[in-house]
Design a protein around this motif. Structure first.
Motif, short mmCIF file in Angstrom:
data_model
loop_
_atom_site.label_atom_id
_atom_site.label_comp_id
_atom_site.label_asym_id
_atom_site.label_seq_id
_atom_site.Cartn_x
_atom_site.Cartn_y
_atom_site.Cartn_z
N PRO A 1 62.24 18.49 52.27
CA PRO A 1 63.19 16.99 52.65
C PRO A 1 63.68 16.79 51.58
CG PRO A 1 60.70 17.08 52.76
CD PRO A 1 61.38 18.70 52.04
N CYS A 2 63.62 17.29 50.33
CA CYS A 2 64.39 16.18 48.86
C CYS A 2 64.78 16.95 49.03
CB CYS A 2 63.22 16.10 47.75
SG CYS A 2 63.59 15.59 46.36
N SER B 1 54.44 16.67 43.78
CA SER B 1 55.67 16.09 43.40
C SER B 1 56.74 16.97 42.51
CB SER B 1 54.56 16.03 41.57
OG SER B 1 56.20 15.10 40.45
N LYS B 2 57.66 16.94 43.58
CA LYS B 2 59.27 16.49 43.83
C LYS B 2 59.83 17.08 42.54
CE LYS B 2 59.22 16.29 48.17
NZ LYS B 2 58.74 17.24 48.27
N ARG B 3 59.69 15.83 41.59
CA ARG B 3 59.82 16.43 40.25
C ARG B 3 59.48 17.53 38.53
NH1 ARG B 3 59.44 10.04 36.86
NH2 ARG B 3 61.11 9.21 38.34
N VAL B 4 58.46 17.92 39.14
CA VAL B 4 57.82 19.17 39.20
C VAL B 4 58.29 20.35 40.10
CG1 VAL B 4 55.28 20.57 39.20
CG2 VAL B 4 55.14 18.07 38.21
N VAL C 1 65.20 18.99 45.44
CA VAL C 1 64.74 20.35 44.79
C VAL C 1 65.84 20.96 45.82
CG1 VAL C 1 62.97 21.31 45.83
CG2 VAL C 1 62.34 18.73 44.67
N ALA C 2 65.73 20.57 47.78
CA ALA C 2 66.18 21.97 48.09
C ALA C 2 68.19 22.70 47.55
CB ALA C 2 66.53 21.32 49.45
N SER C 3 68.28 21.28 47.07
CA SER C 3 70.11 22.49 46.33
C SER C 3 69.14 22.67 45.44
CB SER C 3 70.59 20.89 46.21
OG SER C 3 70.33 19.92 45.34
N HIS C 4 68.51 22.39 44.19
CA HIS C 4 68.21 23.30 43.14
C HIS C 4 67.26 24.78 43.07
CE1 HIS C 4 67.83 22.84 38.94
NE2 HIS C 4 67.46 23.02 39.00
N ALA C 5 67.18 24.57 44.41
CA ALA C 5 66.06 25.91 44.90
C ALA C 5 67.28 26.87 45.24
CB ALA C 5 65.31 25.61 46.13
N CYS C 6 68.65 26.57 46.47
CA CYS C 6 69.57 27.30 46.28
C CYS C 6 70.19 27.87 45.20
CB CYS C 6 70.44 26.74 47.30
SG CYS C 6 69.82 26.10 49.12
#
Length: 131
Positions: free
Chosen positions: A88-89, A35-38, A92-97
């Motif tokens: 790919p989301c 889940s991308k939200r999780v 999520v990728a920007s929040h990981a950064c």
């Protein structure tokens, strides 16, 4: 649940110290969710924990231990984040950064913010982050 844990950390950091280990473990386990939200919320919690890295009790009791998230869990956190940087989301990728930025910011996000962290806490993981 992850959001509640983040709010508890923000509201009562000194009281939250004994629960940091299990909180990091839960966030690292849930960051692998499909889940991308999780994933997003787990990143949010890990970022908050990294910002709170040096929070101690306001009374400065000898029994109160500082939160040492980077020192104790840095390798696991950065490894988990590295996988989501290529998600790919884009959210999520920007929040990981942004979670990497939270990890790298020195201090506790308040008084001693932007004091550089020790090189040994990030340099060994740069290759993993850049893969």
């Amino acid at each position: 649940v992850l959001s509640i844990l983040e709010r508890c950390l923000a509201a009562a950091p000194a009281t939250f110290v004994p629960h940091v280990g299990s909180t990091v473990d839960v966030a690292l386990r849930l960051i692998q969710s499909s889940s991308k939200r999780v994933q997003y919320q787990a990143l949010q919690l890990l970022g908050a924990l990294c910002c709170a890295n040096t929070v101690e009790g306001e009374e400065q009791h000898a029994a109160t231990q500082p939160i040492l998230v980077r020192e104790n869990y840095g390798d696991k956190i950065l490894e988990a984040i590295a996988h989501l940087i290529q998600s790919p989301c884009t959210k999520v990728a920007s929040h990981a950064c942004l979670t990497v930025v939270s990890y790298c910011r020195g201090g506790n996000g308040q008084v001693d913010c932007m004091i550089p962290i020790e090189e040994g806490l990030i340099v060994p993981f740069i290759g993993t982050l850049l893969e």
